[in-house]
Design an enzyme around this catalytic site. Structure first.
Site, short mmCIF file in Angstrom:
data_model
loop_
_atom_site.label_atom_id
_atom_site.label_comp_id
_atom_site.label_asym_id
_atom_site.label_seq_id
_atom_site.Cartn_x
_atom_site.Cartn_y
_atom_site.Cartn_z
CE LYS A 61 -8.72 -108.59 -15.03
NZ LYS A 61 -9.92 -107.21 -14.63
N GLY A 99 -8.04 -98.22 -18.51
CA GLY A 99 -8.81 -98.20 -17.84
C GLY A 99 -10.62 -99.09 -17.56
N GLY A 137 -10.87 -102.22 -16.97
CA GLY A 137 -10.84 -102.80 -16.25
C GLY A 137 -10.93 -103.74 -16.89
N GLY A 176 -3.82 -103.57 -19.80
CA GLY A 176 -2.29 -102.31 -19.59
C GLY A 176 -1.09 -104.00 -19.42
CG ASP A 218 -5.71 -107.46 -13.10
OD1 ASP A 218 -6.34 -108.09 -11.57
OD2 ASP A 218 -6.51 -106.86 -13.19
O1 C5P Z 1 -1.74 -103.89 -8.98
P1 C5P Z 1 -1.43 -102.24 -9.90
O2 C5P Z 1 -0.94 -101.92 -10.10
O3 C5P Z 1 -2.57 -103.25 -11.15
O4 C5P Z 1 -2.72 -101.91 -8.80
C1 C5P Z 1 -3.06 -100.81 -9.23
C2 C5P Z 1 -3.28 -100.25 -7.63
O5 C5P Z 1 -4.90 -101.16 -7.20
C3 C5P Z 1 -2.48 -99.69 -6.19
O6 C5P Z 1 -2.21 -99.69 -6.25
C4 C5P Z 1 -3.78 -100.19 -5.10
O7 C5P Z 1 -4.37 -99.16 -4.72
C5 C5P Z 1 -5.87 -100.84 -5.81
N1 C5P Z 1 -5.79 -102.54 -5.64
C6 C5P Z 1 -5.43 -103.11 -4.64
N2 C5P Z 1 -5.44 -104.08 -4.23
C7 C5P Z 1 -6.23 -104.96 -5.29
C8 C5P Z 1 -5.63 -104.50 -6.81
C9 C5P Z 1 -5.07 -103.01 -6.61
O8 C5P Z 1 -5.42 -102.20 -3.55
N3 C5P Z 1 -6.06 -106.37 -5.28
#
Ligand code: C5P
Length: 305
Positions: A18, A108, A110, A114, A148
């Site tokens: 994405k 990593g 973006g 994953g 995501d």
């Molecule tokens: O949800 P995910 O594990 O992908 O998110 C990784 C980290 O990114 C979270 O632990 C958080 O610190 C940060 N995050 C966030 N707000 C979001 C998505 C991710 O703060 N909307």
């Protein structure tokens, strides 16, 4: 996402990735996640996973990617997804699972590599075991794997809000042309998501441009759409990984169209009228930024197979 049955106990899945064409971060929520307002676009480029289910097992999950760091990583989303699904749905983990993962998408980066792998495993296991989840259960499981992940249950183009839990598929008129191609610029840098959001919060984090998102969704011509590409996290990502500053500068110098960053970095992208234009942009980016790789890729339309 494409599923191909290999035999009774094996399945091949080709995932997708994405881009965030627009990403505003509104503020940090009490649960520590950040409230987003984003336009997600699925792309027809992904990893390949082969799932081999062994009945009579004990719930052992093995990832074999050729990268020992990834295979042993407790945060590996395809392994986490498999454990969660087998534990909750496979009647006391009556299977072992081997996941052969051909990793093509940068970690990593973006672009949701994953997350797509995690959703591929959740959906693939349902097919292999012959136990479909309800849409509500699929959604909850996906969200538990990563912010995501719910998007990848729909794919296509979607407005995503909350921390990623509210997904509204949309049709953006300016994205309808079949010839459009994205040029991805992959700097080969692993930018960790958590620290980028922490920078945003430490800087007093509050975003006020969410209203621009709906106007962007209505864009009927390519120039208007491209002019609206934007990412609140770009400056924070550049603080975490200063080499991104030069990527931005080089693309501003060498592209005639606006470049934007996806997610929390490190991938940059631009949108072009056809394959030829996108390939020229890719060549220009590679000349300007020795060592980066590029990829020209079409939008995916979110068809579920
Ligand atoms: O949800 P995910 O594990 O992908 O998110 C990784 C980290 O990114 C979270 O632990 C958080 O610190 C940060 N995050 C966030 N707000 C979001 C998505 C991710 O703060 N909307």
């Amino acid at each position: 996402m494409i599923f191909e049955r290999l035999d009774d106990h094996a399945l091949r899945v080709t995932t997708s990735c994405k881009l965030n064409l627009f990403l505003e971060v509104i503020e940090r929520r009490p649960d520590g996640y950040h409230e987003l307002a984003s336009l997600f676009q699925e792309l027809a480029w992904g990893d390949e996973l082969r799932l081999f289910l062994e009945p009579g097992g004990t719930g052992r999950v093995r990832c074999v990617s050729g990268d020992p760091v990834l295979d042993a990583d407790p945060g590996n989303l395809c392994v986490r997804a498999a454990h969660a699904w087998l534990r909750e749905r496979a009647g006391g983990e009556r299977f072992d699972l081997t996941i052969e993962l051909e990793k093509r998408l940068p970690a990593g980066g973006g672009i949701g590599g994953g997350s797509g792998d995690g959703v591929a495993v959740l959906r693939g296991l349902q097919r292999l075991v012959g136990a479909e989840d309800t849409p509500a259960a699929s959604y909850e499981r996906a969200l538990a794997i990563g912010s995501d992940c719910p998007f990848f249950l729909w794919g296509g183009t979607a407005v995503v809000r909350g921390r990623g839990e509210h997904v509204r598929p949309v049709r953006v008129p300016a994205l309808a042309a079949e010839d459009l191609r994205f040029c991805l610029v992959l700097p080969g840098l692993h930018v960790p998501t958590g620290p980028v959001f922490q920078r945003f919060h430490a800087g007093g984090g509050r975003g006020e441009r969410a209203a621009e998102l709906e106007a962007l969704v209505g864009s009927s011509d390519l120039d208007t759409l491209r002019a609206g590409f934007w990412n609140r996290l770009e400056r924070c990502a550049q603080e975490v990984e200063p080499a991104l500053v030069e990527v931005r500068r080089a693309l501003d110098r060498s592209w005639r169209v606006p470049a934007a960053m996806s997610g929390s970095g490190s991938t940059y992208f631009g949108l072009f009228g056809d394959e030829g234009e996108a390939r020229e942009a890719a060549a220009a980016a590679e000349r300007a930024l020795p060592g980066v790789s590029t990829r020209v890729v079409a939008a995916a339309r979110g068809a579920r197979s």
